[in-house]
Design a protein around this motif. Structure first.
Motif, PDB file in Angstrom:
ATOM      1  N   LEU A   1       0.831  -1.205   0.000  1.00  0.00           N
ATOM      2  CA  LEU A   1       0.000   0.000   0.000  1.00  0.00           C
ATOM      3  C   LEU A   1       0.863   1.251   0.000  1.00  0.00           C
ATOM      4  O   LEU A   1       0.604   2.213  -0.741  1.00  0.00           O
ATOM      5  N   LEU A   2       1.904   1.241   0.824  1.00  0.00           N
ATOM      6  CA  LEU A   2       2.815   2.377   0.864  1.00  0.00           C
ATOM      7  C   LEU A   2       3.508   2.576  -0.488  1.00  0.00           C
ATOM      8  O   LEU A   2       3.689   3.711  -0.955  1.00  0.00           O
ATOM      9  N   SER A   3       3.885   1.454  -1.147  1.00  0.00           N
ATOM     10  CA  SER A   3       4.534   1.554  -2.461  1.00  0.00           C
ATOM     11  C   SER A   3       3.598   2.154  -3.504  1.00  0.00           C
ATOM     12  O   SER A   3       4.015   2.987  -4.322  1.00  0.00           O
ATOM     13  N   GLU A   4       2.327   1.747  -3.491  1.00  0.00           N
ATOM     14  CA  GLU A   4       1.365   2.298  -4.445  1.00  0.00           C
ATOM     15  C   GLU A   4       1.169   3.788  -4.220  1.00  0.00           C
ATOM     16  O   GLU A   4       1.099   4.580  -5.170  1.00  0.00           O
ATOM     17  N   ILE A   5       1.063   4.174  -2.922  1.00  0.00           N
ATOM     18  CA  ILE A   5       0.879   5.601  -2.619  1.00  0.00           C
ATOM     19  C   ILE A   5       2.098   6.398  -3.049  1.00  0.00           C
ATOM     20  O   ILE A   5       1.978   7.479  -3.651  1.00  0.00           O
ATOM     21  N   GLU A   6       3.299   5.888  -2.765  1.00  0.00           N
ATOM     22  CA  GLU A   6       4.518   6.586  -3.175  1.00  0.00           C
ATOM     23  C   GLU A   6       4.594   6.684  -4.709  1.00  0.00           C
ATOM     24  O   GLU A   6       5.028   7.708  -5.247  1.00  0.00           O
ATOM     25  N   PHE A   7       4.192   5.618  -5.416  1.00  0.00           N
ATOM     26  CA  PHE A   7       4.196   5.653  -6.886  1.00  0.00           C
ATOM     27  C   PHE A   7       3.286   6.762  -7.419  1.00  0.00           C
ATOM     28  O   PHE A   7       3.670   7.544  -8.290  1.00  0.00           O
ATOM     29  N   LEU A   8       2.072   6.838  -6.899  1.00  0.00           N
ATOM     30  CA  LEU A   8       1.125   7.867  -7.358  1.00  0.00           C
ATOM     31  C   LEU A   8       1.619   9.257  -7.008  1.00  0.00           C
ATOM     32  O   LEU A   8       1.518  10.185  -7.817  1.00  0.00           O
ATOM     33  N   VAL A   9       2.154   9.409  -5.787  1.00  0.00           N
ATOM     34  CA  VAL A   9       2.632  10.741  -5.368  1.00  0.00           C
ATOM     35  C   VAL A   9       3.838  11.152  -6.197  1.00  0.00           C
ATOM     36  O   VAL A   9       3.957  12.303  -6.636  1.00  0.00           O
ATOM     37  N   ASN A  10       4.753  10.220  -6.442  1.00  0.00           N
ATOM     38  CA  ASN A  10       5.980  10.561  -7.174  1.00  0.00           C
ATOM     39  C   ASN A  10       5.729  10.810  -8.663  1.00  0.00           C
ATOM     40  O   ASN A  10       6.407  11.635  -9.282  1.00  0.00           O
ATOM     41  N   HIS A  11       4.778  10.098  -9.279  1.00  0.00           N
ATOM     42  CA  HIS A  11       4.585  10.178 -10.722  1.00  0.00           C
ATOM     43  C   HIS A  11       3.407  11.044 -11.143  1.00  0.00           C
ATOM     44  O   HIS A  11       3.315  11.412 -12.310  1.00  0.00           O
ATOM     45  N   MET A  12       2.504  11.334 -10.242  1.00  0.00           N
ATOM     46  CA  MET A  12       1.331  12.118 -10.631  1.00  0.00           C
ATOM     47  C   MET A  12       1.183  13.394  -9.822  1.00  0.00           C
ATOM     48  O   MET A  12       0.105  13.987  -9.746  1.00  0.00           O
ATOM     49  N   ASP A  13       2.283  13.860  -9.274  1.00  0.00           N
ATOM     50  CA  ASP A  13       2.265  15.120  -8.525  1.00  0.00           C
ATOM     51  C   ASP A  13       3.100  16.139  -9.293  1.00  0.00           C
ATOM     52  O   ASP A  13       4.297  15.924  -9.510  1.00  0.00           O
ATOM     53  N   LEU A  14       2.497  17.214  -9.742  1.00  0.00           N
ATOM     54  CA  LEU A  14       3.170  18.269 -10.498  1.00  0.00           C
ATOM     55  C   LEU A  14       3.519  19.408  -9.549  1.00  0.00           C
ATOM     56  O   LEU A  14       2.668  19.881  -8.782  1.00  0.00           O
ATOM     57  N   ALA A  15       4.772  19.837  -9.610  1.00  0.00           N
ATOM     58  CA  ALA A  15       5.236  20.893  -8.697  1.00  0.00           C
ATOM     59  C   ALA A  15       4.454  22.183  -8.918  1.00  0.00           C
ATOM     60  O   ALA A  15       3.984  22.478 -10.018  1.00  0.00           O
ATOM     61  N   LYS A  16       4.342  22.970  -7.847  1.00  0.00           N
ATOM     62  CA  LYS A  16       3.603  24.237  -7.933  1.00  0.00           C
ATOM     63  C   LYS A  16       4.288  25.193  -8.917  1.00  0.00           C
ATOM     64  O   LYS A  16       3.619  25.968  -9.605  1.00  0.00           O
ATOM     65  N   GLY A  17       5.620  25.155  -8.951  1.00  0.00           N
ATOM     66  CA  GLY A  17       6.327  26.024  -9.885  1.00  0.00           C
ATOM     67  C   GLY A  17       5.996  25.692 -11.337  1.00  0.00           C
ATOM     68  O   GLY A  17       5.831  26.593 -12.169  1.00  0.00           O
ATOM     69  N   HIS A  18       5.864  24.398 -11.642  1.00  0.00           N
ATOM     70  CA  HIS A  18       5.489  23.997 -12.990  1.00  0.00           C
ATOM     71  C   HIS A  18       4.066  24.429 -13.317  1.00  0.00           C
ATOM     72  O   HIS A  18       3.776  24.881 -14.439  1.00  0.00           O
ATOM     73  N   ILE A  19       3.180  24.299 -12.345  1.00  0.00           N
ATOM     74  CA  ILE A  19       1.790  24.713 -12.580  1.00  0.00           C
ATOM     75  C   ILE A  19       1.718  26.211 -12.849  1.00  0.00           C
ATOM     76  O   ILE A  19       1.017  26.678 -13.769  1.00  0.00           O
ATOM     77  N   LYS A  20       2.465  26.988 -12.082  1.00  0.00           N
ATOM     78  CA  LYS A  20       2.460  28.432 -12.274  1.00  0.00           C
ATOM     79  C   LYS A  20       3.051  28.804 -13.640  1.00  0.00           C
ATOM     80  O   LYS A  20       2.557  29.717 -14.318  1.00  0.00           O
ATOM     81  N   ALA A  21       4.112  28.088 -14.030  1.00  0.00           N
ATOM     82  CA  ALA A  21       4.722  28.369 -15.343  1.00  0.00           C
ATOM     83  C   ALA A  21       3.748  28.068 -16.471  1.00  0.00           C
ATOM     84  O   ALA A  21       3.666  28.813 -17.456  1.00  0.00           O
ATOM     85  N   LEU A  22       2.995  26.983 -16.345  1.00  0.00           N
ATOM     86  CA  LEU A  22       2.034  26.642 -17.387  1.00  0.00           C
ATOM     87  C   LEU A  22       0.878  27.627 -17.442  1.00  0.00           C
ATOM     88  O   LEU A  22       0.340  27.908 -18.520  1.00  0.00           O
ATOM     89  N   GLN A  23       0.506  28.176 -16.296  1.00  0.00           N
ATOM     90  CA  GLN A  23      -0.651  29.089 -16.259  1.00  0.00           C
ATOM     91  C   GLN A  23      -0.257  30.531 -16.559  1.00  0.00           C
ATOM     92  O   GLN A  23      -0.986  31.246 -17.258  1.00  0.00           O
ATOM     93  N   GLU A  24       0.905  30.955 -16.064  1.00  0.00           N
ATOM     94  CA  GLU A  24       1.247  32.376 -16.155  1.00  0.00           C
ATOM     95  C   GLU A  24       2.648  32.621 -16.698  1.00  0.00           C
ATOM     96  O   GLU A  24       3.105  33.770 -16.706  1.00  0.00           O
ATOM     97  N   GLY A  25       3.364  31.584 -17.093  1.00  0.00           N
ATOM     98  CA  GLY A  25       4.753  31.751 -17.504  1.00  0.00           C
ATOM     99  C   GLY A  25       4.918  32.705 -18.681  1.00  0.00           C
ATOM    100  O   GLY A  25       4.082  32.770 -19.578  1.00  0.00           O
ATOM    101  N   ASP A  26       6.039  33.459 -18.671  1.00  0.00           N
ATOM    102  CA  ASP A  26       6.334  34.431 -19.730  1.00  0.00           C
ATOM    103  C   ASP A  26       6.920  33.692 -20.932  1.00  0.00           C
ATOM    104  O   ASP A  26       8.020  33.130 -20.850  1.00  0.00           O
TER     105      ASP A  26
END
Length: 912
Positions: free
Chosen positions: A269-294
């Motif tokens: 269970l811990l491995s599945e959670i770590e897999f989802l968190v590591n592979h499907m979590d986008l950093a806030k900086g990347h989200i901001k760049a995609l939304q407002e990046g110059d």
């Protein structure tokens, strides 16, 4: 057969210490008359050797002789031909195959059975028996039986066994202890029997004496059994005690299994959670760049590129079974999809604005270059002269450099939202095709003005729109379509059509100029045209290569072997589409990325090929010999482009234009041949050197200077062949039609000129024509000399013709003087009519006649006059010879000598 067997044993094998075991009467297959015997033998000495011997009866028939022997170990195969039916034929495979036919099947079977038994008994290597009945082949040879190998009456050869050394020693000792062991064998055997009985009795007594010890041993075994029973009782009690311990251990093991299972589930269970968190979590900086990046700065572009790659990795992660059913995973995927749509829309809008901005900037530069041409009242001649010095195309490298920063983002857009990628591709082609069309048309207009060298004959440029209003109109049109990537570009089309129409009118005015003959242009004009044409091709080539390289890198076409296209199959190269339109969102397949690049290049540079064809047509109208320059230059550039990429747009386009240039070149050659055929000569003047002969000299000299080390030398050689044939045919045609100038003079002078031209230029493919021209010149020179000279001493010539006729009738030469009509008095009378003064006068009239026939430019008068002098001297020597032979001793001679002839000819030539 038994008698023969005994005879063979006695006469042949016994002297050789051999024993005959089996025999068969055979003959060679196909030769029934020559019978012989095959014998299977063994040696009587050790080690035993087994052989197959061929025995043949002597020619006298009274004894047998040994012919050939084979060792049995050399026999590889015995082939009986048929295992079921009776067949007397069989084959023996030694170093070669021997085919035999037995006198009977029984003899053959007995012989093969014997061979099989010998093989089993004596040979380690087993022989292959083919097509042999299993009844003949025994499983093994019985050992210990005293039987014949063949089932006959002979004893077994291997029943005897030798005594070893110890056995021999024991027997010798025993025999030495008995004196009559040798003299009385029966007594010796009886003694041995008695001693054997004594030994048997001793053995029985020994066995009976050991009974007590056997009883003791049995007692000990009984005690051991009692001890074993006690040990078994103790082991049973121990087993009962261990049984209770086993039950307790099973309970402990089951408890431990449940604990381990729980721990394992927690780890998974811990491995599945770590897999989802590591592979499907986008950093806030990347989200901001995609939304407002110059997207305008280099740092902002890099941040957006990294964020887009991270988003693509999150969206493309390979989920494990069951993950897609989790609510959190579904919510995260929807969030990623929204981010992708938002960023793709923002990126496409920004890139479209970049396209518009670059297009506007390029238009400003283009208007700044050509604006002064449209100012009313401005001196166009000076302006054009000023601008025509720079025959260059605008450099798009800065635009390419700025756009290549977005190459990775374009690749991302291509893999995530192909519809927007396709829209950007189409918009880029639309903008660039109109920009390049204007730049290339202006570039070709300057090239045409430089070629013509004047602006008076060309119409003035149509008044272009004011610079500010035109650029504003273009910008508004492009910004209006930036919201929808596939929107209408009608205003852009309209402006493009207006400007291109103005340029087409000017181009047509240049092409409508009157034809200029080659005589009006000198070598400097042709050299200038060559440089301009080379500069045009040199400017177009890097422009196309740079744009093609940019398209490949920016749109990431080289990353895929095949991808959808962006245009309909029936789309016209000029921008129009046929009735078979397809939906913008339904891309057509293209065989490879090279085809996609080529289609984009065709769309963007659709005006290059028509403009090049117009320029080629203008150059051909200015001077048809310009096609030679164009053929060499175009061929070189096509060859260079094909070395880079044979299937590229540049290679294909230049190849198509090369076809046009080659047609113009062929048309130039055909026109020259047609002009030869249409030449008319004056009936009142000398012919001299024909115009097309001089033109061929001009063409050949020019062509040799142009085609030096050229790739298309073969085309020139073919043209030479056609032209020289036309020259030869039409020179002869004009010579036949000439009335004032003799035919031989026309042929002689023109072929002399052709021969001199070919000798000077040293054209390898025309060596045969050069020899032919020389031969024609020589033949017609001789013909003209003979025809013009004729018979200067006419009566004397007629007299000697009669003398030669009498000699031909059979009269001897020395008897001709006795003929009444040809006696010495008649000869002197004829000779007196040709004194030296009359001869010189006749030669002078002949010189004047020749001078009237020949032209001054070829300067053949002295050559012809010298040939006439030699011909006249030849006739003189002929007459002198006839006088010497037919009138010997008469003292009759001509009133002038050969030296007089030479003096007459020299003085006549000098006086004129």
């Amino acid at each position: 057969m038994t008698a023969i067997k005994h005879a063979l044993q006695r006469d042949i094998f016994t002297p050789n210490d051999e024993r005959l075991l089996s025999i068969v009467n055979v003959c060679k297959a196909g030769k029934k008359k020559k019978n012989c015997f095959l014998c299977a033998t063994v040696t009587t000495e050790r080690p035993v050797q087994v052989k197959v011997v061929k025995v043949k009866k002597s020619d006298k028939g009274d004894f047998y002789k040994r012919q050939i022997a084979w060792a049995l170990r050399d026999l590889a195969v015995v082939d009986a031909k048929d295992a079921i039916k009776e067949n007397p034929e069989f084959d023996l495979h030694f170093e070669k195959i021997y085919k035999w036919v037995a006198s009977s099947t029984a003899e053959k079977n007995a012989f093969i059975s014997c061979i099989w038994k010998l093989n089993q008994r004596y040979l380690r290597k087993k022989i292959d028996f083919v097509n042999v009945s299993s009844q003949l082949l025994e499983e093994s040879v019985p050992s210990g039986e005293n039987q014949s190998v063949t089932g006959g009456d002979e004893e077994a050869v291997d029943e005897y066994q030798e005594l070893n050394a110890r056995e021999e020693q024991d027997i010798e000792i025993m025999m030495e202890g008995c004196e009559y062991a040798i003299s009385n064998a029966e007594a010796f055997a009886e003694r041995l029997s008695r001693e054997l009985q004594v030994l048997d009795g001793a053995n029985i007594q020994s066995i009976m004496a050991s009974e007590k010890q056997v009883n003791i041993l049995m007692k000990l075994l009984d005690e051991a059994l009692k001890e074993v029973d006690q040990i078994e009782l103790k082991l049973s009690s121990y087993e009962e005690m261990l049984q209770s311990v086993k039950e307790q251990m099973d309970q402990i093991s089951e408890s431990n299994h449940l604990i381990h299972l729980s721990n394992t589930n927690n780890v998974k269970l811990l491995s599945e959670i770590e897999f989802l968190v590591n592979h499907m979590d986008l950093a806030k900086g990347h989200i901001k760049a995609l939304q407002e990046g110059d997207l305008a700065s280099s740092r902002g572009i890099e941040a957006c590129t990294n964020a887009a790659d991270a988003l693509l990795q999150c969206m493309n992660v390979a989920l494990r079974p069951g993950h897609d059913m989790l609510l959190a995973v579904k919510q995260q995927q929807q969030r990623f999809s929204d981010l992708r749509e938002h960023f793709a829309r923002r990126l496409a809008s920004h890139l479209n604005n970049v396209f518009v901005q670059q297009f506007t900037q390029a238009l400003l530069q283009l208007y700044n270059r050509s604006y002064f041409l449209s100012v009313p009242g401005h001196d166009q001649s000076s302006t054009l002269a000023q601008h025509s010095v720079e025959l260059t195309l605008p450099n798009h490298h800065p635009f390419h450099r700025d756009l290549l920063r977005y190459a990775k983002l374009m690749e991302w857009l291509k893999s995530t939202d192909y519809g927007k990628y396709e829209g950007l591709t189409k918009n880029y082609m639309d903008y660039l095709s109109r920009l390049y069309e204007r730049e290339i048309k202006d570039f070709f207009e300057v090239a045409k003005i430089k070629m013509t060298g004047t602006t008076k004959e060309s119409k003035k440029f149509a008044t272009l729109p004011r610079k500010e209003s035109a650029v504003k109109q273009e910008t508004e049109s492009l910004h209006g379509s930036s919201g929808k990537l596939t929107g209408s570009t009608s205003s852009l089309n309209k402006l493009s059509v207006q400007s291109s129409g103005n340029r087409r009118s000017q181009s047509s005015s240049l092409l409508d100029m009157g034809n200029m003959s080659a005589s009006d242009l000198d070598v400097a004009d042709r050299t200038k045209f060559d440089k301009i044409f080379e500069q045009v091709l040199s400017e177009l080539e890097p422009l196309c290569l740079a744009e093609q390289d940019f398209i490949s890198k920016f749109f990431k076409l080289q990353q895929h072997q095949s991808m959808p296209g962006t245009m309909t199959e029936a789309e016209d190269l000029d921008g129009g589409t046929s009735s078979r339109q397809h939906n913008a969102g339904t891309p057509l397949p293209v065989s490879s990325e090279k085809d996609m690049i080529r289609q984009m290049m065709i769309k963007i540079f659709r005006c290059i090929e028509p403009e090049l064809n117009n320029l080629i047509a203008l150059g051909d109208k200015i001077d048809s010999f310009n096609s030679l320059y164009m053929l060499v230059k175009m061929s070189h550039h096509v060859w260079t482009a094909q070395n880079v990429d044979p299937a590229s747009f540049l290679s294909t386009t230049l190849g198509n234009v090369l076809v046009t240039v080659k047609r113009n070149f062929d048309k130039c050659i055909s026109n020259q041949i047609r002009q030869m055929e249409e030449v008319k000569i004056s009936k009142k003047s000398k012919v001299g050197i024909l115009p097309f002969v001089a033109e061929f000299e001009e063409f050949a000299g020019l062509a040799e200077s142009i085609f030096k080390n050229a790739e298309r030398r073969g085309d020139l050689d073919k043209a030479y062949t056609k032209l020289i044939r036309g020259v030869f045919v039409n020179v002869e045609k004009v010579a036949n039609e000439s009335q004032k100038t003799p035919r031989d003079v026309v042929m002689m002078e023109n072929f002399h000129h052709i021969f001199a031209t070919l000798s000077r230029l040293k054209i390898s493919c025309l060596e045969a024509e050069k020899k032919e021209a020389k031969q024609k010149y020589t033949d017609h020179l001789q013909s003209y000399v003979i025809y013009s000279l004729g018979q200067p001493l006419e009566k004397l010539n007629h007299f000697f013709e009669g003398v030669e006729a009498r000699v031909a009738q059979g009269i001897r030469e020395e008897e001709v003087s006795y003929q009444l009509a040809f006696n010495k008095q008649e000869l002197r009378k004829v000779i007196k009519e040709y004194p030296g003064k009359e001869v010189k006068k006749g030669l002078d009239n002949l010189y004047k006649k020749v001078d009237k026939h020949l032209c001054e430019e070829e300067n053949l008068l002295q050559v012809v006059w010298h040939s006439m002098q030699d011909e006249f001297i030849r006739q003189y020597k002929h007459f002198e010879g006839l006088i010497a032979r037919c009138y010997p001793g008469s003292g009759v001679t001509m009133e002038f000598t050969i030296q007089d002839i030479l003096d007459y000819c020299s003085s006549i030539a000098q006086s004129h």
